[in-house]
Design a protein around this motif. Structure first.
Motif, PDB file in Angstrom:
ATOM      1  N   ARG A 167       4.068 -37.362  21.310  1.00 43.80           N
ATOM      2  CA  ARG A 167       3.441 -37.663  20.022  1.00 43.80           C
ATOM      3  C   ARG A 167       3.714 -39.088  19.545  1.00 43.80           C
ATOM      4  O   ARG A 167       3.084 -39.560  18.599  1.00 43.80           O
ATOM      5  N   TYR A 168       4.657 -39.763  20.199  1.00 47.43           N
ATOM      6  CA  TYR A 168       5.030 -41.133  19.811  1.00 47.43           C
ATOM      7  C   TYR A 168       3.828 -42.079  19.908  1.00 47.43           C
ATOM      8  O   TYR A 168       3.543 -42.854  18.998  1.00 47.43           O
ATOM      9  N   VAL A 169       3.113 -41.992  21.026  1.00 44.03           N
ATOM     10  CA  VAL A 169       1.951 -42.869  21.237  1.00 44.03           C
ATOM     11  C   VAL A 169       0.865 -42.587  20.204  1.00 44.03           C
ATOM     12  O   VAL A 169       0.288 -43.509  19.615  1.00 44.03           O
ATOM     13  N   GLU A 170       0.587 -41.307  19.966  1.00 45.08           N
ATOM     14  CA  GLU A 170      -0.464 -40.957  19.007  1.00 45.08           C
ATOM     15  C   GLU A 170      -0.103 -41.400  17.598  1.00 45.08           C
ATOM     16  O   GLU A 170      -0.969 -41.819  16.835  1.00 45.08           O
ATOM     17  N   GLU A 171       1.190 -41.320  17.249  1.00 45.46           N
ATOM     18  CA  GLU A 171       1.599 -41.760  15.916  1.00 45.46           C
ATOM     19  C   GLU A 171       1.424 -43.271  15.763  1.00 45.46           C
ATOM     20  O   GLU A 171       1.007 -43.757  14.714  1.00 45.46           O
ATOM     21  N   ILE A 172       1.725 -44.008  16.824  1.00 44.33           N
ATOM     22  CA  ILE A 172       1.523 -45.461  16.765  1.00 44.33           C
ATOM     23  C   ILE A 172       0.041 -45.779  16.588  1.00 44.33           C
ATOM     24  O   ILE A 172      -0.340 -46.620  15.760  1.00 44.33           O
ATOM     25  N   LYS A 173      -0.813 -45.100  17.372  1.00 44.38           N
ATOM     26  CA  LYS A 173      -2.256 -45.339  17.249  1.00 44.38           C
ATOM     27  C   LYS A 173      -2.749 -45.014  15.840  1.00 44.38           C
ATOM     28  O   LYS A 173      -3.517 -45.781  15.238  1.00 44.38           O
ATOM     29  N   HIS A 174      -2.305 -43.876  15.308  1.00 42.60           N
ATOM     30  CA  HIS A 174      -2.727 -43.468  13.966  1.00 42.60           C
ATOM     31  C   HIS A 174      -2.241 -44.471  12.923  1.00 42.60           C
ATOM     32  O   HIS A 174      -3.001 -44.878  12.025  1.00 42.60           O
ATOM     33  N   SER A 175      -0.986 -44.896  13.032  1.00 47.15           N
ATOM     34  CA  SER A 175      -0.427 -45.860  12.077  1.00 47.15           C
ATOM     35  C   SER A 175      -1.166 -47.192  12.140  1.00 47.15           C
ATOM     36  O   SER A 175      -1.453 -47.812  11.112  1.00 47.15           O
ATOM     37  N   LEU A 176      -1.496 -47.636  13.366  1.00 45.96           N
ATOM     38  CA  LEU A 176      -2.213 -48.900  13.544  1.00 45.96           C
ATOM     39  C   LEU A 176      -3.600 -48.842  12.902  1.00 45.96           C
ATOM     40  O   LEU A 176      -3.998 -49.755  12.162  1.00 45.96           O
ATOM     41  N   GLU A 177      -4.333 -47.775  13.172  1.00 45.62           N
ATOM     42  CA  GLU A 177      -5.686 -47.661  12.632  1.00 45.62           C
ATOM     43  C   GLU A 177      -5.675 -47.547  11.109  1.00 45.62           C
ATOM     44  O   GLU A 177      -6.528 -48.111  10.418  1.00 45.62           O
ATOM     45  N   HIS A 178      -4.681 -46.832  10.575  1.00 44.37           N
ATOM     46  CA  HIS A 178      -4.557 -46.709   9.115  1.00 44.37           C
ATOM     47  C   HIS A 178      -4.248 -48.071   8.498  1.00 44.37           C
ATOM     48  O   HIS A 178      -4.814 -48.452   7.464  1.00 44.37           O
ATOM     49  N   TYR A 179      -3.370 -48.816   9.129  1.00 48.15           N
ATOM     50  CA  TYR A 179      -3.005 -50.143   8.620  1.00 48.15           C
ATOM     51  C   TYR A 179      -4.216 -51.073   8.601  1.00 48.15           C
ATOM     52  O   TYR A 179      -4.468 -51.776   7.608  1.00 48.15           O
ATOM     53  N   LEU A 180      -4.981 -51.087   9.690  1.00 52.96           N
ATOM     54  CA  LEU A 180      -6.118 -52.005   9.790  1.00 52.96           C
ATOM     55  C   LEU A 180      -7.245 -51.632   8.834  1.00 52.96           C
ATOM     56  O   LEU A 180      -8.070 -52.473   8.467  1.00 52.96           O
ATOM     57  N   ARG A 181      -7.274 -50.377   8.392  1.00 49.30           N
ATOM     58  CA  ARG A 181      -8.304 -49.942   7.461  1.00 49.30           C
ATOM     59  C   ARG A 181      -8.117 -50.579   6.085  1.00 49.30           C
ATOM     60  O   ARG A 181      -9.070 -50.836   5.362  1.00 49.30           O
ATOM     61  N   PHE A 182      -6.866 -50.880   5.730  1.00 44.80           N
ATOM     62  CA  PHE A 182      -6.583 -51.363   4.376  1.00 44.80           C
ATOM     63  C   PHE A 182      -5.928 -52.745   4.336  1.00 44.80           C
ATOM     64  O   PHE A 182      -5.655 -53.272   3.261  1.00 44.80           O
ATOM     65  N   ASN A 183      -5.654 -53.335   5.495  1.00 43.30           N
ATOM     66  CA  ASN A 183      -4.957 -54.621   5.521  1.00 43.30           C
ATOM     67  C   ASN A 183      -5.633 -55.578   6.494  1.00 43.30           C
ATOM     68  O   ASN A 183      -6.430 -55.175   7.343  1.00 43.30           O
ATOM     69  N   ASP A 184      -5.287 -56.854   6.347  1.00 49.34           N
ATOM     70  CA  ASP A 184      -5.774 -57.860   7.281  1.00 49.34           C
ATOM     71  C   ASP A 184      -5.130 -57.648   8.654  1.00 49.34           C
ATOM     72  O   ASP A 184      -4.031 -57.095   8.765  1.00 49.34           O
ATOM     73  N   ARG A 185      -5.828 -58.092   9.651  1.00 44.09           N
ATOM     74  CA  ARG A 185      -5.309 -57.982  11.015  1.00 44.09           C
ATOM     75  C   ARG A 185      -4.064 -58.853  11.162  1.00 44.09           C
ATOM     76  O   ARG A 185      -4.035 -59.997  10.710  1.00 44.09           O
ATOM     77  N   PHE A 186      -3.007 -58.329  11.779  1.00 40.50           N
ATOM     78  CA  PHE A 186      -1.809 -59.131  12.022  1.00 40.50           C
ATOM     79  C   PHE A 186      -1.923 -59.807  13.383  1.00 40.50           C
ATOM     80  O   PHE A 186      -2.751 -59.437  14.222  1.00 40.50           O
ATOM     81  N   GLU A 187      -1.061 -60.809  13.618  1.00 35.48           N
ATOM     82  CA  GLU A 187      -1.185 -61.640  14.816  1.00 35.48           C
ATOM     83  C   GLU A 187      -0.761 -60.915  16.093  1.00 35.48           C
ATOM     84  O   GLU A 187      -1.395 -61.042  17.130  1.00 35.48           O
ATOM     85  N   ILE A 188       0.340 -60.170  16.015  1.00 34.86           N
ATOM     86  CA  ILE A 188       0.874 -59.555  17.229  1.00 34.86           C
ATOM     87  C   ILE A 188       1.675 -58.308  16.890  1.00 34.86           C
ATOM     88  O   ILE A 188       2.346 -58.248  15.852  1.00 34.86           O
ATOM     89  N   GLY A 189       1.585 -57.292  17.738  1.00 33.04           N
ATOM     90  CA  GLY A 189       2.387 -56.089  17.590  1.00 33.04           C
ATOM     91  C   GLY A 189       3.537 -56.098  18.584  1.00 33.04           C
ATOM     92  O   GLY A 189       3.353 -56.456  19.752  1.00 33.04           O
ATOM     93  N   VAL A 190       4.729 -55.740  18.119  1.00 36.79           N
ATOM     94  CA  VAL A 190       5.892 -55.600  18.997  1.00 36.79           C
ATOM     95  C   VAL A 190       6.213 -54.116  19.064  1.00 36.79           C
ATOM     96  O   VAL A 190       6.485 -53.484  18.035  1.00 36.79           O
TER      97      VAL A 190
END
Length: 706
Positions: free
Chosen positions: A371-394
């Motif tokens: 579920r770790y991968v799916e949570e990252i994907k969900h968190s990323l998509e939620h973030y991009l829906r309401f925020n500007d794109r960030f430069e890089i993900g670590v």
């Protein structure tokens, strides 16, 4: 004192007796195929049959026949063969439970002019001794996708890829055949040491296979020199040599082929250089040219130095503002906080970043949880829906995830890239304390982050001679076997484009699956993309075009690619195909260099189109790599005529070993053209088709894959 202290691991074969070679248009019906060696559309044999034509003696024409007899002698002398070129004795076995180690050797038959040599190198052979049935307690995702060997002599094909494990049966896609259901008791995985180490951990009998391999095979050059000498002596002592084929006898000399240093490059003329006259071998010695000067790098403000040095030289092109978003399990918070403090300090102090915006995103699930991968994907998509794109993900992933089927390491890298966001993957090694005052892991991460965010860490101070553009190309990178089409081998093509100062410019890849019958169309699509890029972004269309590849193209195919290049870039363009072959076993030595290695910058002429270049031998740049350096085997074909001397080619490849923006290590073996292609091939081999189709455009001008 030895007149020629530089040596190559080639041992001359001496032929005597009846050396008649017979040429045939076809193999006579009553004959055995093993008695013939095919070159082009004709066949050669040492046996005389009807319809023959006798030809001048050239051992290259009968190399296959010699190889067959050598293999037969090895088998009758108690050797086992692995693959085409590895031999070992079971008496050298060390048993580690689920795998065994054997000391053996790797060989090739190498023609140089009218002579034939046997190339010998020490080889550590690792063989899995447990079947899939015996590994029933191991996670399937560690085994799926592995190459396997089927231990059943009745099977015509005995190797393939493991697709599925179903109770006592395995679904195997046989190489060159179909999918078969086979008893798991006869299916044995063929694993690399990294994966085998993880398997031993899961069986409860952990062995550091990688460390073991290094201890037993990464020999100091002088020790490897002695090992090779022992192997060669044993081949004569065990009466493997001389070989007898028909009425011809073949003996092997025990002296390494000497290398003579000459000064072709200092007194260049078309008559002297081996490219034109092939003076590389005089029957006694091969020739090496004088050592090349170390290429100089350029940094911010025109400052230059011979190696990356972030504490003194900021990036050539800076990134003032960087926004980084971290994804990691909650239990890693303390380690992540320490890492972020270090990266923030280094990016500002040494890389001239004015603003570094770091956002921590701890996750509830353990990184090994599906579920770790799916949570990252969900968190990323939620973030991009309401925020500007960030430069890089670590993104934190356990080191083991690189070697698992459907690895999150590659899944997440591709997913972020398809959304236009590069990633920097980190493991527990990223948190390790540095034994030095400076943390070089942090420097490597910062350099890669700068490059992925659009900066340019460094370029070459001087332009590459007679070169406008370099294309690091791969036309056959296999996409992973993931999902419902797991049994299919799907291939794509891609290229990395570098300018005349070695600066990486952009990446392009074909979305279509590779079809060998349409290989030229795929390369044309890549070259067409490059031509559009240059016509849009550059004032002058490139005329001297160099294509680097790690797989040799056939001559007629090179010609067809050159015609495509002319069509796109003009009839007056010139094209060099530079193959950097990784499949050889050449080892170079210099018994006067202290450690016995051939110093970085020396290159040896094999003939008028091929050289060996030492890139990781003794060097003024600092510590060389572990073990005995393995030279680069470089092959140059040029159209319509020669425009690069072999010295130019050697200088170019040596310079490109210093342009890997994923590391500040000053001594690297491969040129960045091949290094980046290999990185992309590994990613392509671990992601699905849909992800691959989406990663090309958003990040075409960012090296997101390093």
């Amino acid at each position: 004192m030895d007149e020629f202290p530089k040596k190559l691991n080639l041992f001359k074969l001496v032929f005597s007796g009846d050396k008649s070679i017979y040429k045939y248009d076809n193999i006579p019906e009553e004959c055995n195929d093993d008695e013939f060696s095919r070159k082009g559309n004709v066949y050669y044999s040492l046996k005389r049959h009807a319809g023959n034509e006798i030809v001048d003696f050239d051992p290259y024409l009968i190399r296959k026949i010699i190889d067959n007899e050598f293999k037969n002698k090895l088998k009758t002398s108690g050797y086992e063969l692995q693959g085409r070129y590895n031999a070992y004795k079971t008496s050298s076995e060390t048993d580690y439970g689920i795998f065994k180690l054997f000391e053996g050797f790797e060989y090739r038959f190498i023609p140089i002019k009218n002579d034939l040599f046997l190339s010998i190198d020490f080889k550590l052979v690792i063989k899995t001794s447990a079947s899939i049935e015996e590994l029933s307690g191991v996670s399937e995702d560690l085994l799926l996708g592995s190459s396997v060997e089927l231990k059943d002599p009745s099977l015509e094909r005995n190797k393939g890829k493991l697709i599925e494990i179903c109770n006592d049966e395995c679904i195997v896609k046989l190489y060159g055949g179909n999918r078969e259901s086979i008893s798991s008791s006869i299916v044995y995985p063929l694993c690399r040491p990294e994966r085998l180490r993880l398997i031993t951990r899961e069986t409860g009998n952990f062995v550091d296979v990688v460390g073991l391999q290094r201890r037993k095979s990464l020999f100091h050059p002088r020790r490897r020199f002695s090992k090779i000498k022992q192997i060669v002596k044993s081949l004569n002592a065990e009466n493997i040599f001389p070989l007898t084929i028909e009425n011809m006898t073949i003996e092997m000399l025990e002296e390494f082929l000497p290398i003579e240093e000459v000064g072709y490059s200092t007194e260049f003329s078309p008559e002297l250089e081996p490219y034109d006259t092939d003076t590389s071998y005089d029957g006694v010695t091969l020739k090496c040219d004088e050592k090349l000067d170390e290429p100089i790098l350029e940094f911010y403000g025109g400052d230059s130095y011979n190696k990356p040095f972030p504490t003194n030289y900021p990036p050539y092109s800076e990134v003032e503002t960087i926004s980084i978003r971290f994804y990691f399990p909650k239990e890693k918070l303390t380690d992540i906080q320490q890492l972020t403090r270090g990266l923030d300090m280094y990016l500002k102090r040494y890389y001239n970043a004015l603003n570094v915006d770091i956002d921590l995103n701890p996750l509830d699930y353990d990184a090994l949880d599906a579920r770790y991968v799916e949570e990252i994907k969900h968190s990323l998509e939620h973030y991009l829906r309401f925020n500007d794109r960030f430069e890089i993900g670590v993104v934190y992933v356990p080191e083991s995830m690189k070697y698992r089927h459907n690895s999150p390491y590659y899944t997440l890298k591709a997913h972020f890239a398809s959304l236009g966001i590069p990633t920097q993957m980190i493991t527990d090694k990223s948190f390790a304390r540095s034994p030095y005052s400076l943390n070089y892991t942090w420097f490597n991460m910062c350099t890669a982050i700068i490059a992925k965010c659009g900066g340019i860490p460094w370029v070459l101070k001087e332009r590459l001679e007679e070169t406008d553009i370099i294309i690091g190309m791969s036309s056959s990178a296999r996409l992973s076997n993931i999902g419902e089409d797991v049994h299919e081998n799907r291939y794509v093509g891609f290229a990395n484009v570098f300018n005349k100062y070695g600066r990486w410019c952009y990446f392009c890849g074909t979305a279509n699956e590779y079809d060998s019958s349409a290989a030229l169309d795929q390369i044309k699509e890549i070259l067409d993309d490059i031509e559009r890029y240059y016509s849009t972004n550059e004032y002058i269309s490139p005329k001297n075009i160099v294509i680097h590849n790690s797989k040799r193209m056939r001559y007629n195919f090179e010609r067809r690619v050159y015609e495509v290049v002319k069509e796109l870039f003009g009839n007056d363009c010139q094209c060099a195909f530079i193959t950097i072959d990784e499949s050889h076993n050449y080892r170079c030595f210099d018994l006067t260099s202290g450690d016995g290695s051939l110093s970085r910058g020396y290159f040896i002429y094999l003939n008028n189109k091929e050289i060996l270049l030492s890139t990781t031998g003794k060097s003024e740049l600092g510590k060389r790599l572990m073990g005995t350096p393995r030279a680069l085997h470089i092959i140059a074909h040029q159209y319509p005529d020669k425009f690069l001397s072999l010295e130019n080619v050697a200088k170019q490849v040596l310079a490109l070993t210093k342009l890997n923006w994923a590391s500040i290590t000053p001594v690297q073996r491969e040129p960045v053209t091949i290094n980046y292609a290999n990185r992309l091939a590994k990613i392509a081999a671990n992601i699905g088709s849909e992800d691959w189709k989406n990663v090309g455009h958003p990040l075409f001008n960012r090296p997101w894959f390093i």
